[in-house]
Motif scaffolding. Structure first.
Motif, PDB file in Angstrom:
ATOM      1  N   PRO A 125       0.537  -1.271  -0.021  1.00  0.00           N
ATOM      2  CA  PRO A 125       0.013   0.091  -0.052  1.00  0.00           C
ATOM      3  C   PRO A 125       0.725   1.436  -0.011  1.00  0.00           C
ATOM      4  N   PHE A 126       1.943   1.213   0.974  1.00  0.00           N
ATOM      5  CA  PHE A 126       2.829   2.542   0.722  1.00  0.00           C
ATOM      6  C   PHE A 126       3.677   2.859  -0.610  1.00  0.00           C
ATOM      7  N   LEU A 127       3.830   1.557  -1.338  1.00  0.00           N
ATOM      8  CA  LEU A 127       4.435   1.478  -2.584  1.00  0.00           C
ATOM      9  C   LEU A 127       3.563   2.144  -3.645  1.00  0.00           C
ATOM     10  N   ARG A 128       2.094   1.589  -3.711  1.00  0.00           N
ATOM     11  CA  ARG A 128       1.429   2.202  -4.337  1.00  0.00           C
ATOM     12  C   ARG A 128       0.859   3.830  -4.037  1.00  0.00           C
ATOM     13  N   ARG A 129       0.895   4.091  -2.990  1.00  0.00           N
ATOM     14  CA  ARG A 129       0.719   5.488  -2.726  1.00  0.00           C
ATOM     15  C   ARG A 129       1.823   6.427  -3.191  1.00  0.00           C
ATOM     16  N   VAL A 130       2.854   6.022  -2.743  1.00  0.00           N
ATOM     17  CA  VAL A 130       4.209   6.747  -3.561  1.00  0.00           C
ATOM     18  C   VAL A 130       4.165   6.861  -5.033  1.00  0.00           C
ATOM     19  N   LEU A 131       4.155   5.698  -5.624  1.00  0.00           N
ATOM     20  CA  LEU A 131       4.562   5.604  -7.035  1.00  0.00           C
ATOM     21  C   LEU A 131       3.380   5.902  -7.888  1.00  0.00           C
ATOM     22  N   ALA A 132       2.149   5.388  -7.658  1.00  0.00           N
ATOM     23  CA  ALA A 132       0.835   5.996  -8.576  1.00  0.00           C
ATOM     24  C   ALA A 132       0.410   7.282  -7.961  1.00  0.00           C
ATOM     25  N   ASP A 133       0.325   7.417  -6.664  1.00  0.00           N
ATOM     26  CA  ASP A 133      -0.447   8.641  -6.197  1.00  0.00           C
ATOM     27  C   ASP A 133       0.282   9.783  -6.473  1.00  0.00           C
ATOM     28  N   MET A 134       1.523   9.847  -5.500  1.00  0.00           N
ATOM     29  CA  MET A 134       2.538  10.840  -5.471  1.00  0.00           C
ATOM     30  C   MET A 134       2.987  11.201  -6.832  1.00  0.00           C
ATOM     31  N   TRP A 135       3.863  10.235  -7.279  1.00  0.00           N
ATOM     32  CA  TRP A 135       4.778  10.243  -8.624  1.00  0.00           C
ATOM     33  C   TRP A 135       3.948  10.057  -9.827  1.00  0.00           C
ATOM     34  N   GLN A 136       2.604   9.653  -9.726  1.00  0.00           N
ATOM     35  CA  GLN A 136       1.857   9.395 -10.889  1.00  0.00           C
ATOM     36  C   GLN A 136       2.423   8.668 -12.066  1.00  0.00           C
ATOM     37  N   ALA A 137       2.972   7.594 -11.668  1.00  0.00           N
ATOM     38  CA  ALA A 137       3.685   6.393 -12.391  1.00  0.00           C
ATOM     39  C   ALA A 137       2.417   5.825 -13.095  1.00  0.00           C
ATOM     40  N   ASP A 138       2.579   5.029 -14.404  1.00  0.00           N
ATOM     41  CA  ASP A 138       1.790   4.149 -14.874  1.00  0.00           C
ATOM     42  C   ASP A 138       2.011   2.725 -14.178  1.00  0.00           C
ATOM     43  N   LEU A 139       1.408   2.449 -13.156  1.00  0.00           N
ATOM     44  CA  LEU A 139       1.953   1.529 -12.367  1.00  0.00           C
ATOM     45  C   LEU A 139       1.126   0.011 -12.675  1.00  0.00           C
ATOM     46  N   THR A 140       1.919  -0.989 -12.892  1.00  0.00           N
ATOM     47  CA  THR A 140       1.707  -2.474 -12.845  1.00  0.00           C
ATOM     48  C   THR A 140       2.312  -2.893 -11.509  1.00  0.00           C
ATOM     49  N   VAL A 141       1.619  -3.983 -10.751  1.00  0.00           N
ATOM     50  CA  VAL A 141       2.005  -4.284  -9.735  1.00  0.00           C
ATOM     51  C   VAL A 141       1.986  -6.211  -9.820  1.00  0.00           C
ATOM     52  N   VAL A 142       2.935  -6.540  -9.557  1.00  0.00           N
ATOM     53  CA  VAL A 142       3.278  -8.096  -9.746  1.00  0.00           C
ATOM     54  C   VAL A 142       3.551  -8.539  -8.368  1.00  0.00           C
ATOM     55  N   GLU A 143       2.354  -9.434  -7.689  1.00  0.00           N
ATOM     56  CA  GLU A 143       2.700  -9.642  -6.260  1.00  0.00           C
ATOM     57  C   GLU A 143       2.958 -11.261  -6.224  1.00  0.00           C
ATOM     58  N   ARG A 144       3.355 -11.962  -5.307  1.00  0.00           N
ATOM     59  CA  ARG A 144       3.792 -13.528  -5.153  1.00  0.00           C
ATOM     60  C   ARG A 144       3.772 -13.400  -3.672  1.00  0.00           C
ATOM     61  N   ASP A 145       2.738 -14.231  -3.194  1.00  0.00           N
ATOM     62  CA  ASP A 145       2.725 -14.597  -1.622  1.00  0.00           C
ATOM     63  C   ASP A 145       3.264 -16.233  -1.413  1.00  0.00           C
TER      64      ASP A 145
END
Length: 183
Positions: A125-145
């Motif tokens: 959530p922190f990374l989404r906030r910084v990358l997409a919301d603050m820095w306005q990147a065209d963000l794709t997230v790849v996650e693995r649990d």
């Protein structure tokens, strides 16, 4: 790739290979409140590093970040990198406006809805906030649990699910990589 030129990728070094000095962000931040004649060489070095990191990020055609969950958050090394860039670009600065950015993250356990550790991932959530919301990147997230399933005996019961998460993450990463390469 336009004109056959390679993309400029920005990716911070892995923790430990070229760490940002622990005092760099406080020195850079304090520098804002000191008169020019009171800046020490350490202040100037910290300011130069912050400017260098921000310039590298802002010059990138694409960004690839591999940031695992680390003690329920981001590592101090990655946080220092973010803080130094924020120091230079400002909290509201769109440092990555519309730049294709892929965030790859891995988590040893399960943190999704309905799991005992739901809500414990404070990194993504922190990374989404910084990358997409603050820095306005065209963000794709790849996650693995469940990367520790099959590694830690107490998680062996989740081995099959972990393998499924691995396969899905690998497919998502391939798609994201292809999209970056052909953009």
């Amino acid at each position: 790739m336009e004109g056959g030129s390679p993309r400029r990728l920005c990716h911070p070094p892995p923790p430990g290979t070229d760490p940002i000095p622990a005092d760099a962000w406080p020195l850079a931040t304090l520098s804002r409140f000191l008169p020019e004649d009171q800046l020490t060489p350490e202040h100037r070095d910290a300011l130069a590093l912050a400017d260098e990191l921000a310039a590298e990020l802002q010059a990138a055609d694409a960004v690839l970040l591999a940031v695992p969950l680390y003690n329920y958050g981001v590592s101090q090394h990655f946080k220092a990198w973010v803080d130094m860039i924020v120091h230079t670009t400002g909290n509201a600065g769109p440092a990555l406006k519309d730049v294709p950015t892929v965030l790859v993250t891995a988590r040893g356990g399960g943190y999704g809805p309905g799991t005992p550790r739901e809500g414990w991932d404070h990194s993504t959530p922190f990374l989404r906030r910084v990358l997409a919301d603050m820095w306005q990147a065209d963000l794709t997230v790849v996650e693995r649990d469940l990367t520790l399933a099959g590694v830690k005996p107490e998680m062996n019961q989740f081995r099959e699910l972990g393998e499924d998460f691995h396969a899905r993450a690998k497919e998502a990463a391939q798609k994201a990589g292809h999209a970056l390469a052909t953009r």
